[in-house]
Every structure is written in C-alpha cells, then in structure tokens.
Write an enzyme that holds these catalytic residues in place. Structure first.
Site, PDB file in Angstrom:
ATOM      1  N   ALA A  92       7.186  -8.922  -6.209  1.00 19.27           N
ATOM      2  CA  ALA A  92       7.729  -8.932  -4.852  1.00 19.27           C
ATOM      3  C   ALA A  92       9.247  -8.859  -4.869  1.00 19.27           C
ATOM      4  CB  ALA A  92       7.285 -10.197  -4.120  1.00 19.27           C
ATOM      5  N   CYS A  93       9.793  -8.213  -3.854  1.00 21.00           N
ATOM      6  CA  CYS A  93      11.228  -8.231  -3.589  1.00 21.00           C
ATOM      7  C   CYS A  93      11.381  -8.318  -2.071  1.00 21.00           C
ATOM      8  CB  CYS A  93      11.925  -7.005  -4.179  1.00 21.00           C
ATOM      9  SG  CYS A  93      11.464  -5.449  -3.392  1.00 21.00           S
ATOM     10  N   ARG A  94      12.489  -7.884  -1.523  1.00 24.12           N
ATOM     11  CA  ARG A  94      12.700  -7.991  -0.079  1.00 24.12           C
ATOM     12  C   ARG A  94      11.789  -7.059   0.707  1.00 24.12           C
ATOM     13  NH1 ARG A  94      16.211  -5.297   3.353  1.00 24.12           N
ATOM     14  NH2 ARG A  94      16.697  -6.405   5.264  1.00 24.12           N
TER      15      ARG A  94
END
Length: 117
Positions: free
Chosen positions: A68-70
């Site tokens: 996950a990231c932004r």
C-alpha cells in the site's frame, strides 16, 4: 531484486485487502515516514519504497503481502519488484486513500485516529 512489468499487476480492493489481512497477510506500507506517521493501517509494516531494494529480505517469504501507498502507484512498483523476487504480493488498488474512504481503520503510531493526506 528484479522488476517484472510484463505480467498484469495483481490488485485488490480495500474490502479484499481487509479479508487477506484477517487471513494473516501482511500489509506493507511503502510511503514516506511523514505519511506513515499521519496515519496507517493497524499492524502494518512500514518500509519506504526507497529502502525496499536493500531491505526487502526483512519481509516474511512465506506470508502473503498487500502493498500500500497513498494512491497505489508506489505500491504498484513495490508489488512488481517483490513478485519478481518471488514474494506472494498484491497491490492495494487506490491505496490508503481508498482504504480510508472505505471506512477502514487508520491510526497513528500511538493508536489514535489517523488521516491519509
């Protein structure tokens, strides 16, 4: 670690990711430290994308991973690289923004309610 870009990127929705996490998958958050501190998934593992190349062996090779990231871009890069290294990993489609919009928990390091900027 090599990148594989010729295969379709396996991606999951926030609801699918939550089910994977309940089945003992690891959420790998590849955002920068300031993003992590503002808010992250409880029990996630933080490893910024820029450090992934030298630290990926810290990840459990026998456990499924949700990256996950932004918004899903950086975690897509991490997913491709880790899959190339033999890890069972999928990308969180829409990233932490989608996770938060789905009403799933986001916390700070001290367990308080967090935010995704």
């Amino acid at each position: 670690m090599t990148k594989q870009t010729d295969q379709p990127m396996p991606e999951v929705s926030p609801a699918q990711a939550e089910k994977l996490l309940l089945s003992d998958a690891l959420l790998l958050d590849v955002r920068e430290p300031d993003e992590w501190e503002a808010g992250h998934v409880p029990d996630a593992h933080h490893l910024p994308l820029g450090q992934l190349g030298e630290r990926y062996t810290e990840l459990p090779p026998d456990r499924s991973i949700v990256a996950a990231c932004r918004s899903g871009g950086r975690s897509g890069q991490a997913t491709a690289a880790l899959r190339g290294a033999g890890y069972d990993v999928v990308n969180l489609g829409g990233g932490m923004q989608a996770w938060q919009q789905a009403g799933l928990p986001v916390v700070t390091n001290d367990g308080q309610a967090g935010t995704v900027a």
